[in-house]
Design an enzyme around this catalytic site. Structure first.
Site, short mmCIF file in Angstrom:
data_model
loop_
_atom_site.label_atom_id
_atom_site.label_comp_id
_atom_site.label_asym_id
_atom_site.label_seq_id
_atom_site.Cartn_x
_atom_site.Cartn_y
_atom_site.Cartn_z
N ASP A 1 -9.91 3.97 5.37
CA ASP A 1 -9.99 2.66 5.18
C ASP A 1 -11.57 2.32 5.53
O ASP A 1 -12.07 1.38 5.44
CB ASP A 1 -9.18 1.96 6.28
CG ASP A 1 -8.89 0.62 5.63
OD1 ASP A 1 -9.15 0.24 4.51
OD2 ASP A 1 -8.31 -0.25 6.48
N LYS B 1 1.03 -1.09 -0.02
CA LYS B 1 0.01 -0.12 -0.01
C LYS B 1 0.87 1.24 0.12
O LYS B 1 0.67 2.33 -0.83
CB LYS B 1 -0.83 0.03 1.26
CG LYS B 1 -1.88 -1.13 1.12
CD LYS B 1 -2.70 -1.04 2.58
CE LYS B 1 -3.64 -2.31 2.52
NZ LYS B 1 -4.27 -2.27 4.12
N GLN C 1 -3.35 -0.88 10.33
CA GLN C 1 -3.48 -1.97 9.70
C GLN C 1 -3.82 -3.51 10.75
O GLN C 1 -3.50 -3.44 11.86
CB GLN C 1 -2.21 -2.71 9.21
CG GLN C 1 -2.04 -3.98 8.41
CD GLN C 1 -2.89 -4.03 7.05
OE1 GLN C 1 -3.08 -2.98 6.33
NE2 GLN C 1 -4.03 -5.06 6.83
#
Ligand SMILES: NC(=O)c1ccc[n+]([C@@H]2O[C@H](COP(=O)([O-])OP(=O)(O)OC[C@H]3O[C@@H](n4cnc5c(N)ncnc54)[C@H](OP(=O)(O)O)[C@@H]3O)[C@@H](O)[C@H]2O)c1
Length: 316
Positions: free
Chosen positions: A137, A70, A114
Site C-alpha cells: 500500500d 480487494k 486497512q
C-alpha cells in the site's frame, strides 16, 4: 499503449456534448490485470504463489466492503489472500504484534492494514511497522523516501494508477506541465514524486497546488495535464482548464441525489460535462482512476513476490 482505450466518443453522460476522449480506467485496469495474471502464472511455475494478507480492525462497513473487493480482485488473478478481522477493542500493541508476525512469514509477500483504524491506534505507527518489502500500500515512509530519491520502491497505488492511465492512453507526461491540485500523502505528494523523476514514463514539470495556493485558476490553466485530487465536488470548473488539456479526476465524492434509491451519487472533483467540452481527454467518475487503485495494489503484490523470488523488474 492502447490508443483505443481513449478514443473520442459520444458521451454516455446524459445531456453532455463530450468532445474529449474518455480515458477508460476500467479497460486499462483489465489490460493490466491480464498482464499480472501472466506474471502470477510464471511465478507459480517456479513454485511461488503471491500472497497478500489483509488486516481489518473494527466494523467500519466501508472498510469491510473495500477489503472484500480487494481480496476478490486478488483471487481473480490467483493471488492468495487472507483477511484477519480483529475486534475494535484491539490494542495498538496487539496490532503491532500481528504486523510483526505477518512481516516474518515468507508466504505473505504483501501486507495491508486497512484504514481508518480505531482512534486509539496510531495509523502512523502501524504504517511504519509494516516491513517496507511487504508494504504494497506504500504507506511506510521508507517507500516514500525511496520514491523521492528515484530508487526502486513500491509506488502509492492511486498515483501509480494515474501514471499508467497516462502512459497506456498514449499521453506520456515527459516534458509536460503537470499541475496537481492536492498534496495528500496518498495522492498529491507521491504523484508529484513519481512524475518528476528523470526516467521514462515521468520527466514532467510538476506544480503542486493546495488551499494556500493563490489564484488557483491561473495555475491550473497552465496545465498540459491537470490532476484534481482535492476532495471538492466539481471543484475544477471549465474556466480553470486550458483548451486541449488532459484532465485526470481523482475525486470520489458522495453528493445527495434524491432521484437515486440510495439518496446519493458519486461525483469527481471536476465539473465533468463542462470540462469535457474543453479538454482533449478526461477520466470519468466512476470508471477512471478508481479501478486503477486496486489494480496497482495487485501490481505491487506481484512485484513483491517477484522480488522475493529474485526476479524483480527494475526500475520503478
Ligand atoms: N479513486 C481513488 O482510488 C481515490 C483514492 C484516493 C483518494 N480519492 C479521492 O481523491 C480526493 C482527494 O483525496 P485525498 O485523500 O488526497 O484528500 P485529502 O487528504 O483531503 O487532501 C486534499 C488535498 O486537496 C487540497 N485542497 C482541498 N481543497 C482545495 C481547494 N479548494 N483548492 C486547492 N487545494 C485544495 C488540500 O490542501 P491542504 O493540504 O492545504 O489542506 C489537500 O492537500 C477525494 O475525493 C478522495 O475520495 C480517490
Amino acid at each position: 499503449m492502447v490508443a483505443a482505450l481513449a478514443s473520442p466518443h459520444l458521451s454516455p453522460y446524459a445531456g453532455a456534448a463530450v468532445t474529449a476522449a474518455i480515458i477508460d480506467g476500467r479497460a486499462i485496469a483489465a489490460e493490466i490485470r491480464a498482464e499480472l495474471r501472466g506474471r502470477v502464472e510464471r511465478l507459480r511455475q517456479r513454485g511461488v504463489t503471491p500472497g497478500l494478507a489483509f488486516v481489518l480492525v473494527g466494523e467500519n462497513s466501508a472498510s469491510i466492503s473495500y477489503v472484500r473487493s480487494k481480496a476478490q480482485a486478488s483471487e481473480d488473478i490467483a493471488i492468495r489472500s487472507e483477511t484477519i478481522h480483529l475486534p475494535s477493542e484491539t490494542t495498538q500493541e496487539e496490532l503491532l504484534a500481528l504486523v510483526a508476525k505477518l512481516n516474518a512469514e515468507p508466504t505473505w509477500h504483501g501486507l495491508l492494514v486497512q484504514t481508518p483504524l480505531p482512534s486509539h491506534i496510531s495509523e502512523d505507527a502501524i504504517a511504519r511497522a509494516v516491513d517496507p518489502q511487504k508494504d504494497v500500500d506504500a504507506l511506510n515512509p521508507v517507500n516514500m523516501g525511496l520514491l523521492l530519491r528515484g530508487e526502486p520502491a513500491f509506488l502509492s497505488c492511486t498515483p501509480a494508477g494515474i501514471q499508467q492511465l497516462l502512459l497506456r492512453s498514449g499521453r506520456d507526461p515527459a516534458g509536460k506541465h503537470v499541475v496537481i491540485c492536492g498534496r495528500s500523502n496518498i495522492v498529491g505528494k507521491p504523484l508529484a514524486a513519481i512524475l518528476m523523476q528523470k526516467r521514462p514514463g515521468a520527466n514532467a514539470t510538476v506544480t503542486v497546488c493546495h488551499t494556500a495556493t493563490r489564484d488557483l485558476a491561473a495555475i491550473t490553466r497552465q496545465a498540459d495535464i491537470l490532476v484534481a485530487a482535492m476532495g471538492v465536488p466539481r471543484g475544477i470548473t471549465a474556466d480553470m482548464v486550458r483548451e486541449g488539456a488532459v484532465v485526470i479526476d481523482v475525486g470520489n465524492n458522495r453528493v445527495p441525489d434524491p432521484s437515486r434509491k440510495s439518496g446519493f451519487r458519486m461525483v469527481g472533483d471536476v465539473d465533468f460535462e463542462a470540462v469535457a467540452e474543453k479538454a482533449a481527454a478526461i477520466t470519468p467518475v466512476p470508471g477512471g482512476v478508481g479501478p486503477m487503485t486496486v489494480t496497482m495494489l495487485l501490481w505491487n503484490t506481484v512485484q513483491a513476490a517477484e522480488r522475493a523470488a529474485g526476479e524483480e523488474r527494475r526500475p520503478r
